[in-house]
Design a protein around this motif. Structure first.
Motif, PDB file in Angstrom:
ATOM      1  N   UNK A 387       1.044  -0.594  -0.172  1.00 19.54           N
ATOM      2  CA  UNK A 387       0.040  -0.159   0.203  1.00 19.54           C
ATOM      3  C   UNK A 387       0.389   0.866   0.031  1.00 19.54           C
ATOM      4  N   UNK A 388       0.413   1.987  -0.782  1.00 16.50           N
ATOM      5  CA  UNK A 388       0.999   4.034  -0.629  1.00 16.50           C
ATOM      6  C   UNK A 388       0.610   4.014   0.984  1.00 16.50           C
ATOM      7  N   UNK A 389       1.753   4.964   1.367  1.00 18.04           N
ATOM      8  CA  UNK A 389       2.020   5.617   2.391  1.00 18.04           C
ATOM      9  C   UNK A 389       3.299   6.478   3.140  1.00 18.04           C
ATOM     10  N   UNK A 390       3.139   7.016   3.899  1.00 16.52           N
ATOM     11  CA  UNK A 390       3.649   8.126   4.452  1.00 16.52           C
ATOM     12  C   UNK A 390       5.354   7.664   4.693  1.00 16.52           C
ATOM     13  N   UNK A 391       6.369   7.363   4.561  1.00 17.66           N
ATOM     14  CA  UNK A 391       7.290   6.956   5.230  1.00 17.66           C
ATOM     15  C   UNK A 391       8.174   7.810   6.242  1.00 17.66           C
ATOM     16  N   UNK A 392       7.794   8.962   6.323  1.00 18.00           N
ATOM     17  CA  UNK A 392       8.117   9.738   6.982  1.00 18.00           C
ATOM     18  C   UNK A 392       7.427  10.087   8.612  1.00 18.00           C
ATOM     19  N   UNK A 393       6.547   9.350   8.268  1.00 17.61           N
ATOM     20  CA  UNK A 393       5.554   9.913   9.035  1.00 17.61           C
ATOM     21  C   UNK A 393       5.222   7.917   9.811  1.00 17.61           C
ATOM     22  N   UNK A 394       5.749   7.079   9.319  1.00 18.10           N
ATOM     23  CA  UNK A 394       5.813   6.126   9.924  1.00 18.10           C
ATOM     24  C   UNK A 394       7.557   5.937  11.305  1.00 18.10           C
ATOM     25  N   UNK A 395       8.417   7.227  10.562  1.00 21.49           N
ATOM     26  CA  UNK A 395       9.437   6.538  11.365  1.00 21.49           C
ATOM     27  C   UNK A 395       8.894   7.831  11.981  1.00 21.49           C
ATOM     28  N   UNK A 396       8.791   9.112  12.379  1.00 25.13           N
ATOM     29  CA  UNK A 396       8.294   9.859  13.216  1.00 25.13           C
ATOM     30  C   UNK A 396       6.936   9.140  14.224  1.00 25.13           C
ATOM     31  N   UNK A 397       6.525   7.894  13.732  1.00 24.80           N
ATOM     32  CA  UNK A 397       5.341   7.880  14.875  1.00 24.80           C
ATOM     33  C   UNK A 397       5.911   6.638  15.699  1.00 24.80           C
ATOM     34  N   UNK A 398       7.187   5.737  15.424  1.00 23.56           N
ATOM     35  CA  UNK A 398       8.419   5.330  15.763  1.00 23.56           C
ATOM     36  C   UNK A 398       8.767   5.983  16.830  1.00 23.56           C
ATOM     37  N   UNK A 399       9.301   7.215  16.186  1.00 21.32           N
ATOM     38  CA  UNK A 399      10.627   7.604  17.275  1.00 21.32           C
ATOM     39  C   UNK A 399       9.342   8.202  18.768  1.00 21.32           C
ATOM     40  N   UNK A 400       8.377   8.461  18.047  1.00 21.86           N
ATOM     41  CA  UNK A 400       7.183   9.307  19.263  1.00 21.86           C
ATOM     42  C   UNK A 400       7.051   8.031  20.431  1.00 21.86           C
ATOM     43  N   UNK A 401       7.022   6.822  20.189  1.00 22.57           N
ATOM     44  CA  UNK A 401       6.308   5.554  20.508  1.00 22.57           C
ATOM     45  C   UNK A 401       7.748   5.080  21.710  1.00 22.57           C
ATOM     46  N   UNK A 402       8.743   5.546  20.967  1.00 21.99           N
ATOM     47  CA  UNK A 402       9.701   4.642  21.927  1.00 21.99           C
ATOM     48  C   UNK A 402      10.634   5.817  22.550  1.00 21.99           C
ATOM     49  N   UNK A 403      10.829   7.123  21.845  1.00 23.55           N
ATOM     50  CA  UNK A 403      11.056   8.244  22.678  1.00 23.55           C
ATOM     51  C   UNK A 403      11.686   8.180  23.827  1.00 23.55           C
ATOM     52  N   UNK A 404       9.776   8.186  24.883  1.00 26.49           N
ATOM     53  CA  UNK A 404       9.501   8.303  26.409  1.00 26.49           C
ATOM     54  C   UNK A 404      10.077   7.366  27.385  1.00 26.49           C
ATOM     55  N   UNK A 405       9.719   5.694  26.728  1.00 21.20           N
ATOM     56  CA  UNK A 405      10.282   4.517  27.000  1.00 21.20           C
ATOM     57  C   UNK A 405      12.189   4.925  27.043  1.00 21.20           C
ATOM     58  N   UNK A 406      11.820   5.852  26.620  1.00 22.06           N
ATOM     59  CA  UNK A 406      14.081   4.746  26.292  1.00 22.06           C
ATOM     60  C   UNK A 406      13.642   6.097  27.160  1.00 22.06           C
ATOM     61  N   UNK A 407      13.212   7.391  27.048  1.00 14.51           N
ATOM     62  CA  UNK A 407      13.947   8.166  28.619  1.00 14.51           C
ATOM     63  C   UNK A 407      14.027   7.577  29.969  1.00 14.51           C
ATOM     64  N   UNK A 408      13.212   6.873  30.136  1.00 14.82           N
ATOM     65  CA  UNK A 408      12.995   6.273  31.727  1.00 14.82           C
ATOM     66  C   UNK A 408      14.253   5.475  31.449  1.00 14.82           C
ATOM     67  N   UNK A 409      14.762   4.831  31.214  1.00 12.53           N
ATOM     68  CA  UNK A 409      15.566   4.124  30.977  1.00 12.53           C
ATOM     69  C   UNK A 409      17.042   4.782  31.402  1.00 12.53           C
TER      70      UNK A 409
END
Length: 815
Positions: A387-409
């Motif tokens: 399917x067609x999708x926005x690769x930038x948006x996918x990477x941004x969402x992954x960065x946002x998803x893992x940023x806080x758990x990473x900061x907590x560690x």
């Protein structure tokens, strides 16, 4: 010449190890088992073995590999080493690839993955025997050709000498006797069954000892008699065909036929024959080889293949049943937690308990999905869904998803994206997201200090050197500074249900993340490799093939709002819920009735048909697995009766009630199956749509709006005076804020408490997509609030947002 070698080619190391172990066990030390992880490496091994004068009777190659595919490799091998037999071993080969291997590489066998060990070893054993027989047959044919050439040379020499040197007849007779003795010696000593017959009457002129053993008669019983008189031929049509080809072409090679021995035993043989001139008379010289044992092995292999296919079908049926049995109760668990969250009287502690139940259910669903996904992979049920999708948006969402758990560690999360990576691409977004989540999640789980880095770059060309400018290859790397993986464990990390020592200590996961990720990457045209150093960290890398798109076809994400009713001025929508599981049925009935639909229910397909006739629903939610009559048959009957009712109501046995207008019922299938291919089955039965359990209420309402045109009333957003005036002069101009806005606990009072709770849960889960959907629900009058929340998320300040909401809830409780 040293002992021979068998070459096994597969890009998955654990498969190569399995092949080597199984073949070594069955073949012993007779053959060296050489392993190659690519077609290029296999060609290099071929050259080295040829230089060392080592025979290579067999090559076994996977089809789907990065770079050179299996059929391409076997075609190259056949061009250089035609005597080597070829076996194609794969679960994903298409008809074209197999056809190429058969037509251009003289493919010996095709074995599907996963293979049966007995099937594999019988096939390899027979292939080696076939190689030896072909080699022996070639040697025998070479002997026969030499004999034939000597005979022809002798005849030519004899005739010439008779003409030119009649006076030297006694010297010619001596040469004839010598030549005849030489021919007779080779004829008698050949291990192949050789017979010399006259073409005119078919009588045997001469046979060797091997032929006598072949047919069971003595030489005296054979000479002067035909094959018909000896009852040699089982099928006379085969004999007629043989002599017709010999007469037309003068030669025949490897002709398979059945023959009968003196004892009456029916056996199978391969025959090669040529027409020759002997003393001026047309004769046939033929060699035969008994292949009865090989035919028995082929039959056993065919039976083993059929057994394996039956086992795969049984496994698929088991998976479908397990999917239904596991997802059905989960549908009720997750569904009723959604219903409970609609209760505004719940306090924070109760909502927290419901949220724990919901998260636990979601986690259980993920584990079930992993197990079912791996099982689908093993039976070849997983396919690519580009399917067609926005690769930038996918990477941004992954960065946002893992940023806080990473900061907590206390870890640094780094995303290094090359500036030339394309934004709008086409591949399977869901599978790519799952691969990256698996790799980043593992890195986060096992890394206690340092950093986790995701690198993304674009390669200039597709691995297969395509000239299509619309194709490109994207390279991904996930690197961590964790404990690393021991060298002896690197070969097993991609095996299903296998974990490293560090993974086992964590007591988490199923050991399926990496095997699933590797299979997904292979489906997307690449493969995963890993480098690791104990105590320093691990680096996973993979490439995938993508197509460039314009982005115009990518759907815009719509905000999600909770439905609380049906907008006035619409007809009364009648909905029928059909499900044999009471809990699942009750959840849907309560949900739909709570917002104003007229709802009835049925526990099986027969009840659904009866209800349709009297209730005339606008839409049916139809479970597909039910007793009495299942959803497939109920759908077919309802659609058939509907065509009859509305096609010619005057003659119909189902007359239109006076109180009802013409209704075309929409039927949406509900299924707990994990298999996407079930969509085709339900659509073929007549269903209009397909929804998989467990589902969310948003999906239910969206489908009804799409098919019925229902307009909903959504939860009202609380209104308050604008404390920060906003002036907007047209859509194209900037927003003007009279005074600076500072996000504080009191800022959330302008929004409903349920909305604030959802924002809190989304921030705590680092779900940026849900957060931005909630932001879109903020009225324009409170744009500064929306902007401030968005700024916090874009700066990865989920912790600040959580603290402010907790403070706001605390203030509300005190007041």
């Amino acid at each position: 010449m040293s002992r021979g070698a068998i070459i096994c080619v597969d890009d998955e190391r654990y498969i190569l190890n399995s092949l080597r172990d199984q073949l070594s066990y069955y073949l012993g030390s007779t053959y060296e088992i050489e392993l190659a992880e690519s077609g290029e490496e296999a060609l290099e091994i071929f050259e080295e073995l040829q230089e060392d004068d080592i025979e290579i009777p067999l090559i076994i190659s996977d089809q789907i590999m990065p770079g050179m595919k299996g059929d391409e490799l076997l075609i190259k091998i056949h061009a250089q080493y035609p005597k080597t037999l070829k076996i194609l071993l794969t679960g994903q080969a298409n008809a074209e690839a197999v056809g190429n291997a058969v037509n251009f590489a003289n493919l010996y066998r095709y074995i599907a993955k996963p293979w049966e060990e007995t099937d594999l070893c019988l096939t390899v054993t027979e292939a080696i025997r076939r190689y030896g027989q072909d080699k022996q047959l070639a040697q025998q044919n070479e002997i026969l050709q030499k004999i034939n050439a000597e005979l022809e040379q002798f005849n030519a020499s004899l005739e010439q000498k008779v003409i030119e040197r009649t006076s030297e007849l006694v010297k010619a007779e001596t040469e004839l006797r010598q030549s005849e003795q030489k021919f007779a010696g080779a004829f008698r000593s050949s291990p192949s069954a050789i017979a010399l017959t006259r073409l005119s009457d078919g009588c045997h002129i001469e046979v060797n000892d091997s032929f006598c053993e072949f047919i069971g008669y003595t030489r005296e019983e054979i000479i002067g008699r035909t094959a018909l008189e000896l009852n040699f031929w089982v099928n006379l049509e085969a004999r007629t065909h043989l002599f017709r080809v010999l007469t037309e072409k003068g030669t025949i090679r490897n002709y398979e036929f059945e023959f009968q021995t003196k004892s009456g035993q029916i056996r199978t043989a391969l025959l090669s024959a040529e027409l020759i001139k002997l003393n001026g008379e047309n004769c046939v010289i033929a060699t035969s080889q008994d292949i009865s044992d090989r035919k028995q092995v082929e039959l056993a292999l065919h039976q083993a293949k059929e057994a394996a296919e039956r086992a795969n079908r049984a496994k698929s049926k088991f998976l479908a049943n397990m999917s239904h049995e596991l997802r059905t109760p989960l549908n009720a668990i997750l569904g009723f937690t959604q219903l409970l969250t609609r209760d505004s009287s719940l306090n924070c502690e109760q909502r927290e308990s419901i949220d724990i139940i919901n998260r636990s259910g979601e986690h259980l669903l993920e584990l079930i999905n992993d197990v079912l996904q791996m099982s689908k992979i093993e039976v070849g049920k997983v396919t690519l869904d580009p399917q067609s999708f926005d690769l930038y948006r996918l990477l941004d969402s992954l960065q946002a998803m893992f940023q806080l758990p990473a900061q907590k560690k206390g870890l640094h999360l780094i995303f290094e994206c090359a500036p030339d990576i394309p934004r709008y691409v086409e591949t399977d977004e869901s599978k790519l997201r799952q691969v990256l989540i698996n790799l980043l999640g593992n890195a986060l789980k096992f890394t206690s200090k340092g950093c986790i880095t995701l690198r993304v770059s674009a390669l200039s060309h597709h691995p297969q050197h395509t000239t299509d400018n619309n194709q490109q290859t994207i390279h991904f790397e996930v690197e961590d500074t964790g404990p690393g993986i021991a060298p002896e464990e690197l070969d097993i990390i991609f095996e299903a249900f296998t974990q490293t020592a560090t993974g086992r200590k964590s007591l988490e996961g199923t050991g399926l993340g990496l095997p699933i990720s590797r299979k997904f990457v292979q489906l997307m045209g690449g493969d995963i490799t890993v480098r690791s150093t104990l105590g320093k960290g691990t680096n996973f890398q993979f490439d995938i093939a993508i197509s460039l798109t314009s982005g115009a076809e990518i759907p815009i994400l719509q905000p999600t709002r909770r439905v609380i009713g049906i907008e006035a001025g619409q007809p009364e929508y009648r909905i029928l819920v059909v499900d044999d599981v009471k809990e699942s049925r009750l959840f849907l009935v309560k949900l739909l009735a709570s917002v104003g639909f007229s709802v009835q229910e049925a526990a099986n397909g027969q009840e659904a048909i009866d209800q349709w006739s009297t209730f005339q629903p606008h839409l049916i939610w139809m479970d597909m697995r039910m007793p009495v009559i299942d959803g497939y048959e109920a759908t077919r009957q309802i659609k058939a009766m509907e065509r009859e009712r509305w096609g010619d109501s005057s003659n119909s046995q189902f007359p239109i009630p006076n109180s009802q207008s013409k209704i075309q019922t929409v039927i949406i299938a509900l299924t707990a199956s994990a298999f996407e291919e079930e969509r085709h089955l339900v659509l073929a039965a007549g269903c209009d749509e397909f929804v998989r359990k467990p589902f969310r209420e948003e999906v239910i309402f969206e489908k009804m709006a799409h098919y019925l045109g229902v307009r909903y009333v959504y939860e009202e957003l609380a209104s308050s005076e604008n404390t920060n005036p906003v002036a907007i002069n047209g859509g194209a101009e900037d927003t003007k804020i009279d005074s600076p806005f500072v996000l504080q606990p009191a800022s959330f009072q302008v929004m409903p408490s349920e909305w604030v709770e959802r924002l809190y849960q989304a921030a705590d889960s680092v779900d940026d997509e849900e957060i931005f959907r909630l932001i879109e629900q903020i009225p324009p009058a409170h744009a500064p609030l929306a902007q401030s929340i968005a700024d916090s998320i874009q700066n990865f300040r989920y912790d600040r947002l959580i603290d402010l909401i907790e403070a706001a809830q605390s203030q509300k409780l005190k007041s």
